[in-house]
Motif scaffolding. Structure first.
Motif, PDB file in Angstrom:
ATOM      1  N   LEU A  14     -26.130 -74.463  12.071  1.00 39.58           N
ATOM      2  CA  LEU A  14     -24.941 -73.752  11.579  1.00 39.58           C
ATOM      3  C   LEU A  14     -25.090 -72.271  11.909  1.00 39.58           C
ATOM      4  N   THR A  22     -20.760 -72.002  15.431  1.00 42.48           N
ATOM      5  CA  THR A  22     -20.599 -73.453  15.215  1.00 42.48           C
ATOM      6  C   THR A  22     -19.858 -73.771  13.918  1.00 42.48           C
ATOM      7  N   VAL A  80     -20.468 -77.305  10.033  1.00 44.73           N
ATOM      8  CA  VAL A  80     -20.061 -77.413  11.443  1.00 44.73           C
ATOM      9  C   VAL A  80     -18.735 -78.187  11.519  1.00 44.73           C
TER      10      VAL A  80
END
Ligand code: NAP
Length: 325
Positions: free
Chosen positions: A210, A214, A240
């Motif tokens: 993360l 993302t 995500v």
């Protein structure tokens, strides 16, 4: 005088003894002083912290002016503000490699459990619904020789590609920031843009960290690019995926099913729409949760903190430059 360390997760006794030989160990249940104010004076004196979870940001660091080392018993470090740590000359140590194979096993297990509808079948058997030969409403879909798209081709992505290609004869596509020639050669993996991977894959497996880039990389638009027969598996980090959009896509059959080990909020909220969907397998963040691997992670984190306190950041350090300040 020994350095002072605050330990905020359970660590096996033999590892705690190893740590105690080098440091003054203070064990707490909670690292966040807003939740447990009694940790505040310990943080004020701490040279190091060791544990997992918590939100380690500039505000936290202001309460720990002597801190030199943060050792997380995880490979992911999205709960740390690495820039703030470096500015405060705090090195961050993590535990790559020791959990890779176990997490790849869990990812493959989620692929199989979701495709073959194992959890829902088990629940039906336990409810006494298996009273005659099964009918097509019990059927799942094949995994072997299908196409797996892996988003994030790092340590875990590569170990997953090995399982899927060598064990299940799967065709491997992947997306990452860079090309991974070793994986391409070993498992005939082919690089794709994210959009191409989404449209060609039967299984889309997320093994991403993360980060700002993302966060919510997967939302309605991405689900609409996937096959209606596709299965999404996430072992990376919950955020995500835009979870509200995923629940909607599962409810209206934009995609077939999902297997999830990680969530935007953990533990999963009792209000989550995911809880009432039949086509999702939910796991409580157990990717690395075996006795062997959790021990190996704790041992790695203990070794990391001892080495870092001795100014050795040659292995497992996220921000070695923090030492140079
Ligand atoms: P890693 O070796 O660092 O691999 C991360 C991969 O993600 C790399 O291939 C990287 O691309 C790719 N990536 C990063 N940002 C990207 C972006 N913006 N777009 C496309 N690709 C991107 O990490 P790992 O050891 O495999 O672990 C991956 C993550 O899994 C961890 O960060 C953690 O969040 C999660 N995890 C979960 C569990 C669990 O229990 N569920 C356990 C362990 C880890 P490049 O190769 O091009 O740099």
């Amino acid at each position: 005088m020994k350095p002072s360390i605050v330990v905020y997760r359970d660590v096996p006794d033999d590892l705690l003894a190893r740590l105690s030989a080098e440091c003054d160990v203070h064990r707490v249940r909670e690292i966040d002083p807003d939740i447990d104010p009694s940790v505040k004076p310990l943080l004020a004196q701490a040279d190091a912290i060791l544990g997992s979870g918590g939100n380690i940001d500039a505000r936290f660091l202001a309460m720990a002016p002597k801190l030199r080392v943060a050792s997380t018993i995880t490979v992911g470090y999205d709960n740390f503000d690495v820039t703030a740590l470096s500015e405060h000359n705090v090195v961050l140590m993590h535990t790559p490699d020791v959990l890779t194979e176990t997490v790849a096993d869990a990812t493959m297990a989620l692929v199989l459990a979701t495709a073959r509808r194992m959890i829902i079948s088990s629940e039906r058997v336990k409810r006494g619904e298996w009273t005659q030969s099964i009918t097509p409403d019990w059927y799942g879909c094949d995994v072997h020789h299908k196409t797996m798209g892996i988003v994030g081709m790092g340590r875990i992505g590569d170990a997953l590609a090995r399982r899927a290609h060598c064990g299940f004869g799967m065709n491997i596509l992947y997306h990452a920031r860079s090309r991974h020639e070793k994986t391409e050669n070993a498992y005939q993996a082919q690089y794709r843009s994210l959009d191409a991977l989404l449209s060609e894959s039967d299984f889309v497996c997320i093994t991403l960290p993360l980060t700002k880039e993302t966060h919510h990389l997967f939302s309605r638009e991405q689900f609409e690019k996937m096959k209606r027969s596709a299965i999404l598996v996430n072992i990376g980090r919950g955020a995500v995926i835009d979870e509200t959009a995923l629940a909607q896509a599962l409810a209206d059959n934009t995609i077939l099913a999902a297997g999830l080990d990680v969530f935007e909020q953990e533990p999963l909220s009792p209000d989550s729409p995911l809880l009432s969907l039949p086509n999702v397998v939910l796991m409580p963040h157990i990717g690395s949760a075996t006795h062997e691997t959790r021990y190996a992670m704790a041992a790695c984190a203990v070794d990391n903190v001892i080495r870092a306190l001795n100014r050795d950041v040659s292995q497992n350090c996220v921000n070695p430059q923090a030492l140079q300040h």
